[in-house]
Scaffold this active site. Sequence first.
Site, short mmCIF file in Angstrom:
data_model
loop_
_atom_site.label_atom_id
_atom_site.label_comp_id
_atom_site.label_asym_id
_atom_site.label_seq_id
_atom_site.Cartn_x
_atom_site.Cartn_y
_atom_site.Cartn_z
N ILE A 6 84.06 -30.89 -20.60
CA ILE A 6 84.01 -30.82 -21.86
C ILE A 6 82.70 -29.18 -21.62
O ILE A 6 81.79 -30.37 -21.28
CB ILE A 6 84.18 -31.48 -22.81
N SER A 8 79.91 -28.86 -23.86
CA SER A 8 78.82 -29.61 -24.08
C SER A 8 78.65 -30.82 -23.96
O SER A 8 77.28 -31.49 -23.78
CB SER A 8 79.25 -29.51 -25.82
N CYS A 9 79.33 -31.34 -22.14
CA CYS A 9 78.96 -32.47 -21.75
C CYS A 9 77.97 -31.76 -20.47
O CYS A 9 77.76 -30.86 -19.87
CB CYS A 9 80.02 -33.44 -20.52
N ASP A 10 76.91 -32.44 -19.99
CA ASP A 10 75.42 -32.85 -18.86
C ASP A 10 76.11 -32.13 -18.01
O ASP A 10 75.81 -31.87 -16.91
CB ASP A 10 74.11 -33.09 -19.98
#
Length: 113
Positions: A6, A8-10
């Site tokens: 994803i 937005s996943c760090d």
Amino acid sequence: MKIHGINSCDTCRKARRWLGEQGIEATWVDLRADGVVRADLERWLDAVGAEALVNRRSTTWRELPENERPAMEPEAVLPVLEAHPTLIKRPVFERAGEVRVGFTPAVRDWLTA
């Protein structure tokens, strides 16, 4: 190689940056934007199992009502992961028919082998 995650996943961002630094090319698949293919989920479940694939620490898991949280059998997990791809532990790497989940030192070693 494919990397599923994803945007937005760090951890996914860190993994993609690391791959670039290592000169490893990978096709990015955004689980949220692109969705997830049932055949991919089945393959991942066969390869790593539900315990490794389901992210029980995710916000999505915590927001699921208790009665909707699946048992960890593939038959029960599959439809829930299809409906909520953000429940998938990330990133998922696929290379030469093998699957790895997460971005641990062991996965990094596998990626560079």
